[in-house]
Design an enzyme around this catalytic site. Structure first.
Site, PDB file in Angstrom:
ATOM      1  N   ARG A 143      -3.448 -10.044   5.104  1.00  0.00           N
ATOM      2  CA  ARG A 143      -3.882 -10.121   3.700  1.00  0.00           C
ATOM      3  C   ARG A 143      -2.743  -9.584   2.847  1.00  0.00           C
ATOM      4  NH1 ARG A 143      -6.136  -6.589   0.112  1.00  0.00           N
ATOM      5  NH2 ARG A 143      -7.646  -7.396  -1.387  1.00  0.00           N
ATOM      6  N   LYS A 192       0.813  -1.225   0.000  1.00  0.00           N
ATOM      7  CA  LYS A 192       0.000   0.000   0.000  1.00  0.00           C
ATOM      8  C   LYS A 192       0.845   1.272   0.000  1.00  0.00           C
ATOM      9  CE  LYS A 192      -4.394  -1.801   1.493  1.00  0.00           C
ATOM     10  NZ  LYS A 192      -5.422  -1.939   2.512  1.00  0.00           N
TER      11      LYS A 192
HETATM   12  C1  7PM Z   1      -5.083  -0.059  -4.922  1.00  0.00           C
HETATM   13  C2  7PM Z   1      -5.023   0.345  -3.588  1.00  0.00           C
HETATM   14  C3  7PM Z   1      -5.503  -1.333  -5.230  1.00  0.00           C
HETATM   15  C4  7PM Z   1      -5.402  -0.519  -2.585  1.00  0.00           C
HETATM   16  C5  7PM Z   1      -5.895  -2.187  -4.241  1.00  0.00           C
HETATM   17  C6  7PM Z   1      -5.868  -1.776  -2.909  1.00  0.00           C
HETATM   18  C7  7PM Z   1      -8.048  -4.314   1.872  1.00  0.00           C
HETATM   19  C8  7PM Z   1      -9.096  -5.051   1.353  1.00  0.00           C
HETATM   20  C9  7PM Z   1      -8.195  -3.864  -0.233  1.00  0.00           C
HETATM   21  C10 7PM Z   1      -7.760  -4.393   3.272  1.00  0.00           C
HETATM   22  C11 7PM Z   1      -9.564  -5.961   3.420  1.00  0.00           C
HETATM   23  C12 7PM Z   1      -5.383  -3.922  -1.907  1.00  0.00           C
HETATM   24  C13 7PM Z   1      -6.240  -2.689  -1.818  1.00  0.00           C
HETATM   25  N1  7PM Z   1      -7.493  -3.597   0.862  1.00  0.00           N
HETATM   26  N2  7PM Z   1      -9.847  -5.887   2.107  1.00  0.00           N
HETATM   27  N3  7PM Z   1      -9.177  -4.761   0.037  1.00  0.00           N
HETATM   28  N4  7PM Z   1      -8.549  -5.235   3.997  1.00  0.00           N
HETATM   29  N5  7PM Z   1     -10.288  -6.752   4.211  1.00  0.00           N
HETATM   30  O1  7PM Z   1      -4.224  -3.824  -1.496  1.00  0.00           O
HETATM   31  O2  7PM Z   1      -6.873  -3.740   3.828  1.00  0.00           O
HETATM   32  O3  7PM Z   1      -5.820  -4.940  -2.419  1.00  0.00           O
HETATM   33  S1  7PM Z   1      -7.951  -3.147  -1.787  1.00  0.00           S
END
Ligand code: 7PM
Length: 272
Positions: A253, A219
């Site tokens: 995750r 991130k």
């Molecule tokens: C761009 C920025 C693309 C951030 C994707 C993301 C989370 C999640 C995401 C989290 C849970 C990623 C994120 N982040 N679900 N979905 N917790 N439960 O890194 O922190 O996939 S989207």
């Protein structure tokens, strides 16, 4: 204890949830043959790498992402879930749309990862009527504008109060505690300072009595600290996952499953 359908985890060691993004085909003919095959192959690799859970997403929950319609999201994720039928680990569906939850659970998913914490109309009830687990995540604002002006009086207190209310709502709807996971939602309507406050205070979320999931993998908070682009954040991501586990996270995750599993093995052996 965490129950996802027929899968049961005693949580005596941290779990690794591997991220499987189903991206649209670049040369789309209306179908998604290439992206389906790539996502299935990636999911099988993450199983080999030691993942405990796979989180399948059609990219509708990314901060700043364009809106993905329900049919498009279904067209992306359902063939992947169906193609993984019989795989030896639980499949989580990353969506906030009740229609996608229902179809994904019918196709074999046994966990719902909802960045909207089951606040959509009918979402609590539909999950309650299954034996699936759910991850209730906090965010501030909507994905398209939430990083503009995040504001909190005390971020840890406010996220805690929100998650306490959502756990109570889930239990009241008939979702047993053993099926509930909470997540402070790193990067979802939070500045770097907010994210660091949440990580420093992660232990406090354990008082809610359900497993805590932390998602910091690759991130921008890690980019802001290291100055590295998204593809160069593996070491920072592994360090962040380890720090989250040290502060009580039961599940991390991550994109980089193999590297994270190695790091957590070292952590576990030192803690024996
Ligand atoms: C761009 C920025 C693309 C951030 C994707 C993301 C989370 C999640 C995401 C989290 C849970 C990623 C994120 N982040 N679900 N979905 N917790 N439960 O890194 O922190 O996939 S989207």
């Amino acid at each position: 204890m965490l129950s996802c359908g027929k899968f049961h985890f005693d949580l005596t060691r941290p779990l690794v949830m591997g991220i499987v993004n189903v991206t649209p085909d670049s040369f789309s003919d209306g179908g998604h043959h290439a992206s389906t095959a790539a996502a299935i192959a990636h999911a099988r690799q993450l199983l080999q790498d030691g993942a405990d859970i796979l989180d399948i997403g059609g990219e509708s929950t990314r901060p700043g992402a364009a809106y993905v319609g329900e049919q498009e999201e279904l067209d992306r994720v359902l063939p992947v879930i169906e193609g993984l039928h019989g795989i030896a680990l639980p499949i989580s569906i990353d969506t906030w749309k009740p229609g996608v939850m229902t179809a994904a659970l019918a196709a074999g998913a046994c966990m719902v990862n909802d960045v909207n914490a089951l606040q959509a109309e009918g979402a609590l009830e539909l999950v309650a009527n299954t034996d699936a687990a759910v991850c209730l995540m906090h965010k501030q604002g909507d994905p398209h504008n939430m990083q503009e002006q995040p504001h909190y009086r005390n971020v840890t207190d406010e996220v805690y109060a929100f998650l306490r209310e959502r756990v109570a709502a889930a239990e009241a709807a008939g979702i047993a505690r053993e099926r509930i996971v909470i997540d402070p939602g790193f990067g979802f309507g939070k500045t770097l300072a907010h994210n660091l406050d949440l990580l420093r205070g992660l232990e406090s979320f354990r008082a809610l009595g359900v497993p805590v999931l932390a998602g910091m993998s690759r991130k921008s908070m890690l980019g802001a600290i290291t100055g590295r682009e998204v593809g160069e954040r593996v070491a920072a991501s592994v360090a962040a996952a380890l720090l989250a586990v040290q502060r009580g996270a039961a599940i991390v995750r991550v994109h980089d499953v193999r590297e994270t599993v190695d790091a957590l093995r070292i952590w576990q052996v030192v803690n024996e």
